[in-house]
Design an enzyme around this catalytic site. Structure first.
Site, short mmCIF file in Angstrom:
data_model
loop_
_atom_site.label_atom_id
_atom_site.label_comp_id
_atom_site.label_asym_id
_atom_site.label_seq_id
_atom_site.Cartn_x
_atom_site.Cartn_y
_atom_site.Cartn_z
N TYR A 53 0.81 -1.21 0.00
CA TYR A 53 0.00 0.00 0.00
C TYR A 53 0.85 1.26 0.00
CZ TYR A 53 -3.67 -3.24 1.67
OH TYR A 53 -4.54 -4.28 1.84
N HIS B 120 0.76 -11.76 2.01
CA HIS B 120 -0.28 -11.06 1.26
C HIS B 120 -0.96 -11.95 0.22
CE1 HIS B 120 -1.41 -6.67 0.11
NE2 HIS B 120 -2.41 -7.48 -0.14
#
Length: 261
Positions: free
Chosen positions: A38, A96
């Site tokens: 992010y 992730h």
């Protein structure tokens, strides 16, 4: 782990990100979710530091990106994440995606080392199928605490929910509002009108009733507080059944991503 958290995906205006984290914590949130991918971990850390809430009260999660899953890269990039976040440890560290550099033995061995060193409190996975989870459990010394997946009234993830219940890990829902699509669902709208709350609050309450933690993204104070209202929404059995009965195609709102990606 608090069952409502603040998601920060695509919150890449760093000043806004820090402010939204501070606002959420001071409004009553105690769970913040970010990720290496992010590019906002430093801003999340700034928001936590600025909030009138002690670090010990905040459940903080981040994720190791799919390119960083070799043994050495897991260790090095997690240490970098901790530095960016301004913390000594995170409460939950996720893989992730089980893709790209992911090698179960190597990657999970690094997670065990981080756990043994006290740099992470809990081990998590994200976008894992039941088969991925079972394989990881065979390798890890530390237990799997959570699996973060896309989940919302239009994608109920029944197989994963059953597997999580049987196996004893938590499900965490990202995109729990289907990027706003639930706001237009007739069933959700009808239930929201009946309880005089927003469709978002209904959807988040439905997830909570399924023992699923939700991490909706929100940047404005209005949306942050509206999502927080969901913790006070109690849905009777008939409302839960109506949402369960929604006609759906189980399509993801992120169709470019899949467990095989």
């Amino acid at each position: 782990m608090p069952m409502l958290g603040l998601g920060t995906w695509q919150n890449d205006d760093l000043a806004q990100c820090a402010e939204s984290v501070r606002t959420a914590l001071e409004a009553g949130y105690r769970h913040v979710d970010t990720a290496q991918a992010y590019d906002n971990e430093a801003a999340v850390g700034d928001g936590i530091a600025a909030a009138d809430v002690s670090r010990e009260e905040v459940f903080l999660a981040t994720k190791v990106w799919a390119d960083n899953l070799s043994y050495r890269d897991v260790i090095e990039t997690t240490e970098q994440s901790l530095e960016k976040l301004g913390v000594d440890a995170v409460d939950l560290l996720y893989i992730h995606w089980p893709s790209r550099a992911y090698d179960p033995e190597e990657t999970l061995g690094a997670f065990d080392e981080l756990h043994d060193r006290g740099l992470i409190e809990h081990v998590g996975v994200s976008n894992f199928t039941p088969e991925h989870v079972d394989r990881a459990r065979e390798i890890l010394d530390a237990p799997i605490f959570a699996n973060q997946v896309e989940m919302h009234p239009q994608l109920p993830q029944e197989e994963l929910l059953a597997h999580a219940t049987e196996t004893g890990y938590n499900l965490v829902a990202y995109s729990p509002l289907a990027r706003g699509a639930v706001m237009d669902d007739p069933t959700v709208l009808e239930i929201a009108e009946k309880h005089d709350v927003s469709p978002a609050a209904v959807s988040l309450a439905w997830l909570r009733e399924r023992d699923v933690t939700a991490i909706p993204k929100a940047t404005s104070e209005a949306h942050i507080r509206d999502n927080l209202e969901s913790v006070r929404v109690e849905l009777p059995a008939e409302d839960l059944a109506a949402i369960d009965a929604i006609e759906r195609t189980d399509r993801r709102v992120d169709p470019d991503f899949s467990p095989d990606w």
